[in-house]
Write a protein that holds these residues in place. Structure first.
Motif, PDB file in Angstrom:
ATOM      1  N   LEU A   3       0.828  -1.201   0.000  1.00  0.00           N
ATOM      2  CA  LEU A   3       0.000   0.000   0.000  1.00  0.00           C
ATOM      3  C   LEU A   3       0.867   1.257   0.000  1.00  0.00           C
ATOM      4  O   LEU A   3       0.558   2.240  -0.676  1.00  0.00           O
ATOM      5  CB  LEU A   3      -0.938   0.002   1.209  1.00  0.00           C
ATOM      6  CG  LEU A   3      -2.139  -0.945   1.133  1.00  0.00           C
ATOM      7  CD1 LEU A   3      -2.820  -1.046   2.501  1.00  0.00           C
ATOM      8  CD2 LEU A   3      -3.136  -0.495   0.080  1.00  0.00           C
ATOM      9  N   LEU A  62       1.579   4.262  -3.212  1.00  0.00           N
ATOM     10  CA  LEU A  62       1.395   5.706  -3.149  1.00  0.00           C
ATOM     11  C   LEU A  62       2.245   6.403  -4.205  1.00  0.00           C
ATOM     12  O   LEU A  62       1.878   7.473  -4.708  1.00  0.00           O
ATOM     13  CB  LEU A  62       1.775   6.240  -1.761  1.00  0.00           C
ATOM     14  CG  LEU A  62       0.868   5.870  -0.590  1.00  0.00           C
ATOM     15  CD1 LEU A  62       1.510   6.325   0.713  1.00  0.00           C
ATOM     16  CD2 LEU A  62      -0.516   6.461  -0.751  1.00  0.00           C
ATOM     17  N   TRP A 110      -5.537   9.122  -4.570  1.00  0.00           N
ATOM     18  CA  TRP A 110      -4.802   8.103  -3.816  1.00  0.00           C
ATOM     19  C   TRP A 110      -5.759   7.248  -3.002  1.00  0.00           C
ATOM     20  O   TRP A 110      -5.576   6.032  -2.905  1.00  0.00           O
ATOM     21  CB  TRP A 110      -3.767   8.755  -2.910  1.00  0.00           C
ATOM     22  CG  TRP A 110      -2.490   9.071  -3.603  1.00  0.00           C
ATOM     23  CD1 TRP A 110      -1.459   8.214  -3.860  1.00  0.00           C
ATOM     24  CD2 TRP A 110      -2.084  10.336  -4.146  1.00  0.00           C
ATOM     25  NE1 TRP A 110      -0.442   8.864  -4.522  1.00  0.00           N
ATOM     26  CE2 TRP A 110      -0.796  10.176  -4.712  1.00  0.00           C
ATOM     27  CE3 TRP A 110      -2.681  11.594  -4.200  1.00  0.00           C
ATOM     28  CZ2 TRP A 110      -0.099  11.212  -5.316  1.00  0.00           C
ATOM     29  CZ3 TRP A 110      -1.997  12.628  -4.806  1.00  0.00           C
ATOM     30  CH2 TRP A 110      -0.728  12.437  -5.359  1.00  0.00           C
ATOM     31  N   GLU A 136      -5.899   3.235  -3.624  1.00  0.00           N
ATOM     32  CA  GLU A 136      -5.624   2.285  -2.545  1.00  0.00           C
ATOM     33  C   GLU A 136      -6.837   1.387  -2.303  1.00  0.00           C
ATOM     34  O   GLU A 136      -6.700   0.186  -2.033  1.00  0.00           O
ATOM     35  CB  GLU A 136      -5.256   3.035  -1.260  1.00  0.00           C
ATOM     36  CG  GLU A 136      -3.978   3.863  -1.346  1.00  0.00           C
ATOM     37  CD  GLU A 136      -2.717   3.016  -1.382  1.00  0.00           C
ATOM     38  OE1 GLU A 136      -2.802   1.793  -1.156  1.00  0.00           O
ATOM     39  OE2 GLU A 136      -1.629   3.569  -1.633  1.00  0.00           O
ATOM     40  N   TRP A 188      -6.806  -1.256  -4.849  1.00  0.00           N
ATOM     41  CA  TRP A 188      -5.858  -2.318  -4.483  1.00  0.00           C
ATOM     42  C   TRP A 188      -6.492  -3.260  -3.471  1.00  0.00           C
ATOM     43  O   TRP A 188      -6.344  -4.488  -3.569  1.00  0.00           O
ATOM     44  CB  TRP A 188      -4.582  -1.709  -3.908  1.00  0.00           C
ATOM     45  CG  TRP A 188      -3.526  -2.726  -3.603  1.00  0.00           C
ATOM     46  CD1 TRP A 188      -2.522  -3.152  -4.422  1.00  0.00           C
ATOM     47  CD2 TRP A 188      -3.368  -3.465  -2.378  1.00  0.00           C
ATOM     48  NE1 TRP A 188      -1.756  -4.097  -3.789  1.00  0.00           N
ATOM     49  CE2 TRP A 188      -2.252  -4.311  -2.539  1.00  0.00           C
ATOM     50  CE3 TRP A 188      -4.060  -3.489  -1.175  1.00  0.00           C
ATOM     51  CZ2 TRP A 188      -1.827  -5.172  -1.543  1.00  0.00           C
ATOM     52  CZ3 TRP A 188      -3.639  -4.363  -0.172  1.00  0.00           C
ATOM     53  CH2 TRP A 188      -2.529  -5.190  -0.363  1.00  0.00           C
TER      54      TRP A 188
END
Length: 529
Positions: A20, A24, A437, A441, A444
């Motif tokens: 993670l 970024l 972002w 994330e 993900w």
């Protein structure tokens, strides 16, 4: 030997933390490098020095981000041997191939060109430096391509076969690994998300300059590029996300059902749940608000194909576990006698389901001793965290539509040359900086957390992939990573804020120095310069 669940949990937490954090930096690199290429192309075509200075300024922030991405990415490689040794042994022949190609073909190219990009301004011609920038952009995308090919194989393993004698997965058709349909969908969707992040980064920082009346012409031009590129990228994310969703419904049905909190199979075409409160204990979704047909059209591209519900998939999994137990027994028989014809026949018939039998190893040393209760427990373990996936997906989608609206409005203002007229818009653009972002994330989490309990879908359970280490050892390495990444986070934040606050003016890039006037020249009032 029964697996230590604490070691599994800690190893997963450590890899999730590093992944993670690394993610970024990667998307910003993917996005901002194309903006640099666009800006430098304008500079070469027009010869206007302001565009060169724009490339140099945003290139400074790109360089900081690139360095942090490299630093955080390298540590992830060590974890395959440190925390996931059996995973590396079991699928290393397949998984390691695209990673090796990425290092040889993409990363070295990218790293070399970064140096030439920064050091070549006074050594290369305009065209030569522009080519370096475009090849740098290509290199970053090649890095993402090979990483995502490896990751897609974990989601949809193709082109490989289990070898009983070596107890490893081995490549049978590399072309199938390379052209994995999941890899294609993941790549275009992921890089488009990176382009949105790069665009928002430039847009937000430029808005900050306009709010303070600094570098106005510089910021306007930067915002115009970011608005145009960001609008195209945000539209692409939504369109390509549909393709990614279709790939999930084809190859990871449990993940799709969990994203929708769909406990029972609905008559086709399935509806899309806009809002609801998933209740895992009672396996239902309270206060659900449905939009008819939408999920069926997205997930199956048809009106007559059902999307299986969670409970139905659990029942199917029980059958696969029972088939897998036969394959597991045949595999052990072949290990003892490679010429056992009956075992070869049984394994060939059921080998696609052997991974499901391995789910039992989390609870039993010998899966063949499993009771119906054990099989039920293993089947239930294939249900990922439904509330997390349900809300992560919806927040991500909401952010995606917000980006389209913001970039579309930014593009309209840029076309009217009114980017600095509305202060409320500039504040909105500035405060929107973290949102890409957040959505990335969350994407993900949907992709990786959603395939649990599998490290390799249907082949290797995550619990079996861990190294033979103790929980205490993982705690030590986890603590070390937390300290290391915290230090990197502080350094990155300080550098990014420092150079963004300085801006092109304090870095000597803007306003640009005018060429000296000829001797005796006068200004408009007749005075000497």
């Amino acid at each position: 030997m029964i697996i230590d669940s604490e070691v599994v949990t800690l190893s997963r937490a450590q890899f999730a933390l590093t992944a993670l954090y690394h993610f970024l930096f990667v998307p910003l690199t993917l996005g901002i490098v194309w903006i640099l290429a666009i800006m430098e192309s304008v500079y070469v075509m027009t010869g206007r020095e302001v565009w060169k200075q724009m490339v140099r300024f945003w290139g400074v922030l790109f360089g900081i981000n690139f360095a942090m991405g490299v630093a955080t990415g390298i540590t992830m490689e060590f974890q395959f041997g440190m925390n996931w040794a059996y995973y590396a042994h079991y699928v290393g022949d397949v998984f390691g191939t695209p990673l090796a190609i990425e290092g040889l073909m993409a990363f070295f190219l990218e790293a070399t060109l970064v140096g030439v990009f920064f050091m070549g301004w006074d050594r290369l011609s305009r065209i030569q430096h522009l080519l370096v920038t475009w090849f740098l952009a290509l290199g970053t995308n090649l890095s993402a391509l090979w990483i995502l090919i490896a990751n897609a194989w974990m989601q949809h393993p193709v082109g490989a076969k289990f070898n009983v004698q070596t107890m490893r997965m081995e490549v049978t058709h590399f072309s199938e690994v390379l052209f994995n349909p999941v890899a294609q969908a993941k790549f275009v969707h992921t890089v488009s998300a990176g382009y949105v992040i790069g665009s928002m980064f430039v847009l937000s920082i430029s808005a900050w300059y306009l709010l303070r009346g600094r570098n106005v012409d510089f910021a306007r031009r930067s915002m115009t590029v970011a608005a145009s590129f960001g609008l195209a990228a945000s539209l692409s994310v939504v369109v390509l996300g549909d393709e990614s969703g279709y790939a999930v419904s084809e190859n990871q049905k449990m993940k799709m059902a969990a994203i929708e909190a769909m406990w029972e199979t609905e008559p086709p075409p399935a509806s899309f749940t806009v809002f609801g409160i998933p209740d895992v204990q009672n396996r239902t979704t309270h206060y659900a608000f449905h939009v008819p047909w939408v999920m069926g059209l997205i997930g199956t591209r048809s009106i007559d194909t059902p999307i299986p519900g969670i409970n139905n998939l659990v029942e199917d999994t029980k059958g696969k576990i029972e088939n897998g137990l036969q394959a597991y027994g045949a595999m052990l028989a072949l290990r003892a006698n490679p010429n056992d014809a009956q075992a070869k026949t049984t394994l060939a018939q059921y080998d696609d389901d052997m991974g499901y039998a391995l789910l039992l190893k989390r609870y039993l040393a010998d899966p063949r001793q499993a009771t119906p209760a054990d099989i039920q427990k293993a089947a239930d373990s294939t249900i990922p965290n439904v509330p997390v996936l349900f809300w992560a997906f919806r927040i991500m989608v909401a952010c995606g539509f917000y980006f389209i609206a913001l970039f579309a409005y930014s593009f309209w203002l840029a076309s009217k040359r009114q980017l600095d007229r509305n202060r409320w818009y500039l504040r909105l653009a500035l405060y929107s900086l973290p949102l890409p972002w957040v959505s990335t994330e969350l994407g993900w989490i949907v992709a990786e957390y959603g395939r649990q309990p599998w490290a390799i879908e249907g082949i290797l359970p995550t619990a079996l992939g861990v190294s033979s280490v103790t929980a205490g050892q993982v705690w030590i390495s986890l603590g070390g990573f937390v300290l290391f990444y915290t230090a990197l986070a502080i350094v990155d934040a300080v550098l990014m804020v420092k150079y963004a606050r300085k801006g092109p003016d304090e870095l000597g890039l803007w306003p640009m120095r005018h060429a000296p006037r000829a001797a005796g020249a006068t200004d408009a009032k007749g005075a000497l310069p």
